[in-house]
Design an enzyme around this catalytic site. Structure first.
Site, PDB file in Angstrom:
ATOM      1  N   CYS A 386       3.279  -3.139  -5.712  1.00  0.00           N
ATOM      2  CA  CYS A 386       3.680  -3.202  -4.303  1.00  0.00           C
ATOM      3  C   CYS A 386       5.122  -2.767  -4.119  1.00  0.00           C
ATOM      4  O   CYS A 386       5.982  -3.113  -4.929  1.00  0.00           O
ATOM      5  CB  CYS A 386       3.614  -4.637  -3.788  1.00  0.00           C
ATOM      6  SG  CYS A 386       1.996  -5.330  -3.878  1.00  0.00           S
ATOM      7  N   ASP A 419      -2.519 -14.343  -3.808  1.00  0.00           N
ATOM      8  CA  ASP A 419      -2.852 -12.941  -4.069  1.00  0.00           C
ATOM      9  C   ASP A 419      -1.614 -12.143  -4.495  1.00  0.00           C
ATOM     10  O   ASP A 419      -0.739 -11.863  -3.687  1.00  0.00           O
ATOM     11  CB  ASP A 419      -3.449 -12.348  -2.779  1.00  0.00           C
ATOM     12  CG  ASP A 419      -3.788 -10.877  -2.939  1.00  0.00           C
ATOM     13  OD1 ASP A 419      -3.813 -10.388  -4.073  1.00  0.00           O
ATOM     14  OD2 ASP A 419      -4.029 -10.223  -1.900  1.00  0.00           O
ATOM     15  N   ARG A 481      -5.415  -0.518   6.278  1.00  0.00           N
ATOM     16  CA  ARG A 481      -4.928  -1.777   5.707  1.00  0.00           C
ATOM     17  C   ARG A 481      -3.408  -1.907   5.892  1.00  0.00           C
ATOM     18  O   ARG A 481      -2.858  -2.994   5.948  1.00  0.00           O
ATOM     19  CB  ARG A 481      -5.291  -1.746   4.222  1.00  0.00           C
ATOM     20  CG  ARG A 481      -4.901  -2.930   3.401  1.00  0.00           C
ATOM     21  CD  ARG A 481      -5.614  -2.808   2.068  1.00  0.00           C
ATOM     22  NE  ARG A 481      -5.134  -3.758   1.083  1.00  0.00           N
ATOM     23  CZ  ARG A 481      -5.851  -4.185   0.075  1.00  0.00           C
ATOM     24  NH1 ARG A 481      -7.091  -3.770  -0.082  1.00  0.00           N
ATOM     25  NH2 ARG A 481      -5.370  -5.030  -0.794  1.00  0.00           N
TER      26      ARG A 481
HETATM   27  P1  XMP Z   1      -1.139  -7.656  -8.767  1.00  0.00           P
HETATM   28  O1  XMP Z   1       0.225  -8.235  -8.971  1.00  0.00           O
HETATM   29  O2  XMP Z   1      -2.236  -8.539  -9.257  1.00  0.00           O
HETATM   30  O3  XMP Z   1      -1.305  -7.561  -7.173  1.00  0.00           O
HETATM   31  O4  XMP Z   1      -1.221  -6.276  -9.319  1.00  0.00           O
HETATM   32  C1  XMP Z   1      -2.494  -7.198  -6.552  1.00  0.00           C
HETATM   33  C2  XMP Z   1      -2.369  -7.395  -5.057  1.00  0.00           C
HETATM   34  O5  XMP Z   1      -1.348  -6.536  -4.522  1.00  0.00           O
HETATM   35  C3  XMP Z   1      -1.644  -6.237  -3.157  1.00  0.00           C
HETATM   36  N1  XMP Z   1      -1.574  -4.790  -2.998  1.00  0.00           N
HETATM   37  C4  XMP Z   1      -0.529  -4.140  -2.465  1.00  0.00           C
HETATM   38  N2  XMP Z   1       0.599  -4.605  -1.894  1.00  0.00           N
HETATM   39  N3  XMP Z   1       1.314  -2.384  -1.538  1.00  0.00           N
HETATM   40  C5  XMP Z   1       1.522  -3.711  -1.422  1.00  0.00           C
HETATM   41  O6  XMP Z   1       2.567  -4.110  -0.899  1.00  0.00           O
HETATM   42  C6  XMP Z   1       0.192  -1.842  -2.097  1.00  0.00           C
HETATM   43  O7  XMP Z   1       0.051  -0.631  -2.204  1.00  0.00           O
HETATM   44  C7  XMP Z   1      -0.774  -2.776  -2.575  1.00  0.00           C
HETATM   45  N4  XMP Z   1      -1.990  -2.604  -3.149  1.00  0.00           N
HETATM   46  C8  XMP Z   1      -2.452  -3.866  -3.399  1.00  0.00           C
HETATM   47  C9  XMP Z   1      -3.029  -6.782  -2.862  1.00  0.00           C
HETATM   48  O8  XMP Z   1      -2.871  -7.980  -2.136  1.00  0.00           O
HETATM   49  C10 XMP Z   1      -3.597  -7.002  -4.261  1.00  0.00           C
HETATM   50  O9  XMP Z   1      -4.602  -7.976  -4.285  1.00  0.00           O
END
Ligand code: XMP
Length: 563
Positions: A386, A419, A481
């Site tokens: 993220c 999450d 999203r």
């Molecule tokens: P982890 O730390 O397990 O996180 O890799 C997975 C979660 O990250 C969120 N997610 C995103 N958040 N930009 C964001 O700010 C993104 O591009 C993105 N893609 C996923 C999402 O909640 C996921 O479950």
């Protein structure tokens, strides 16, 4: 509530100046200071008679005492408690909604490099849940859900088949090219009907010029079962079949028209029977099918309005396929589009478990709960891929976000899913002191069951892992999203995620076994037999940078990582 010791007050008159003559207010002040010092001493004595209570604070006390700073996993550690609980005796089941019960509190993220049917199947087999992402055509998402729902454990649904007119030499070539570690194949005609079994005994170079039809064991001698005969417990039935049919190691499953529907091997049955003795059972629905979730977006029509008709028809189709829960998954859940989507779904499907998010505030939880969500995802910017906090300057460190959200959730009687940001089992234990389940992306993206091919770089194997807010993922469909349009090329669109690689880490079974071992260990230290007790028993203390260094291996030459 234990008292937080105030900072020491500097002694009155210190600073090297001669004392000024005292006025009445100054005399009063001096008196008050003396009284304060006395009561401080009394408070200190009282605290030191119960040092645990003074230093290791319960969630409400700890987070309110630290309300001026956003804390995340590594900022705190949990204090141990007297325990009679052995880690192996702890229970990890969690209820996320009426009708949505998991045997382990772990969910795989609805991301296009994490959860499709293979991952969701593996998660449910381990007692957890997978949420199929929505960066694919609706029709494909429906088939992915069906694959999980109709997964028969141990049944290989599309076994490699050969045709009667192929040469044994062609079969040998196929084995070589695809690196198959088996050499027995069902033989089917052009309509998929079983005509025999090609046994490994005849798949030898000396028979290369012979046709499969000449070498196969004919259909009349191949023992099969129908899906109906396999019944509700196919593994037990297959186990019985192998015991009754001495020397047969492969069971073919055909329908009434003799069309091949799958294959069960004896070695798989033996492995699964062994696994059945495992503590955590697969997560199944009332019809004994694996559970499966799917993400849906707050889709808009050409006029920018919420496309209620499309959302409803999509979810209706998912329900027909047997989906157990839908997740209205966005970066900003405390928003009208998400709330309205949840309301539309709640009105249309009163019994459907709904997850919604993401939020990081109590008012966000209140809003989604009032709209009808059962479980709320918490996390804005903690994820490993993220960049929301960098790009948009928003988001809250995850433990503070979880604490704030959890207090609203308790009032509204909804559940919290932590999450993002999980990088080790200890983080999960900390998250579960405030929430009811965790969602993992990065921890699972390197697994064999995650979508995508392995790539080799410098002798190591990797899998692609990308944020759903990365430019590439948004182009594939996840733009909504992040509040953008997929086709929006006229405006600048800021990516909120990166594209990355994860080192390959083997099967989901292996990764979850380690995570679960860690969670159980944490629960044992806190004397918690189940997750409710873990939330009740948790006591926290902040960790200094030196404390963080102390927490990881240090001052040694590491030979094995412990993984
Ligand atoms: P982890 O730390 O397990 O996180 O890799 C997975 C979660 O990250 C969120 N997610 C995103 N958040 N930009 C964001 O700010 C993104 O591009 C993105 N893609 C996923 C999402 O909640 C996921 O479950």
């Amino acid at each position: 509530m234990p008292v937080q010791t105030p900072l020491p007050v500097p002694p009155h008159g210190s600073g090297g100046f001669p004392p000024a003559p005292m006025t009445l207010p100054a005399i009063l002040l001096a008196k008050t200071s003396a009284q304060t010092a006395f009561s401080d001493m009394a408070a200190t004595r009282a605290l030191l008679s119960h040092p645990d209570d003074a230093f290791y604070l319960k969630a409400d006390d700890f987070f309110t005492a630290n309300s001026k700073v956003g804390l995340t996993f590594d900022d705190i550690t949990l204090a141990t408690l007297y325990s009679e609980i052995l880690p192996r005796d702890t229970q990890l089941d969690t209820q996320l909604a009426d009708g949505l019960h998991l045997n382990i509190p772990v969910i795989s993220a609805d991301m296009d490099t994490v959860t499709e049917s293979r991952m969701a199947t593996a998660m449910a087999l381990n007692g957890g849940l997978g949420l199929i992402h929505y960066n694919m055509p609706e029709k494909q998402q429906l088939s992915e859900v069906s694959r999980v729902k109709y997964h028969v454990q141990g049944l290989i649904p599309d076994p490699i088949q050969v045709a009667p007119d192929q040469l044994i030499g062609d079969v040998l070539k196929l084995i070589e090219e695809k690196k198959f570690r088996f050499s027995t194949f069902p033989v089917v005609d052009e309509k998929g009907r079983l005509v025999g079994l090609l046994s490994g005994h005849v798949v030898k170079p000396r028979y290369a010029a012979k046709r499969v039809a000449e070498a196969l064991t004919p259909r009349s001698q191949v023992r099969t079962l129908t899906p109906k005969e396999l019944g509700k417990d196919p593994i037990a039935r297959a186990d019985k079949f192998f015991t009754e049919n001495l020397g047969i190691h492969k069971l073919l499953v055909v329908d009434d028209a003799d069309v091949l529907h799958g294959l069960i091997t004896m070695s798989d049955v033996e492995r699964i029977s062994q696994e059945r003795k495992a503590q955590f059972k697969p997560a199944r629905d009332a019809q004994f099918r694996l559970i499966c979730g799917a993400a849906v977006s707050a889709t808009r029509n050409a006029f920018g309005e919420l496309d209620r008709t499309r959302i409803l028809s999509h979810v209706e189709a998912l329900i027909e396929r047997g989906v157990d829960v839908v997740a209205v998954s966005t970066a900003h859940g405390h928003s009208k589009g998400v709330g309205d989507t949840v309301k539309v779904l709640r009105d249309a499907f009163p019994q459907l478990p709904i997850i919604a998010g993401n939020v990081t505030s109590a008012s966000g939880v209140d809003y989604l709960a009032e709209c009808g969500a059962d479980a709320i995802k918490v996390g804005q910017g903690p994820g490993s891929i993220c960049t929301t906090r960098i790009v948009a300057g928003v988001g809250i460190p995850q433990l503070t976000a979880l604490f704030v959200s959890s207090r609203a959730a308790a009032r509204k009687k909804v559940r919290i899913i932590a999450d993002g940001g999980i990088t080790k089992s200890g983080d999960i234990v900390k998250a579960l002191t405030l929430g009811h389940a965790v969602m993992c992306g990065g921890m699972l993206a390197g697994c064999t069951e995650a979508p995508g091919e392995m790539v080799e770089i410098g002798g190591k194997m990797y899998k692609q892992y990308r944020g759903m807010g990365s430019m590439a993922a948004m182009k594939s469909g996840s733009a909504a999203r992040y509040g953008h349009e997929k086709s929006d090329t006229t405006r600048k669109v800021a990516a909120e995620g990166i594209e990355a690689l994860k080192e390959s880490c083997g099967s989901v079974d292996r990764v979850l076994a380690q995570l679960i071992g860690g969670i159980q260990s944490g629960m044992g230290y806190l004397g918690a037999a189940d997750l409710a007790k873990l939330r009740e028993n948790a006591r926290y203390i902040r960790v200094s940078p030196a404390g963080q260094r102390e927490a990881a291996p240090h001052d040694v030459v590491e030979l094995k990582t412990g993984v």
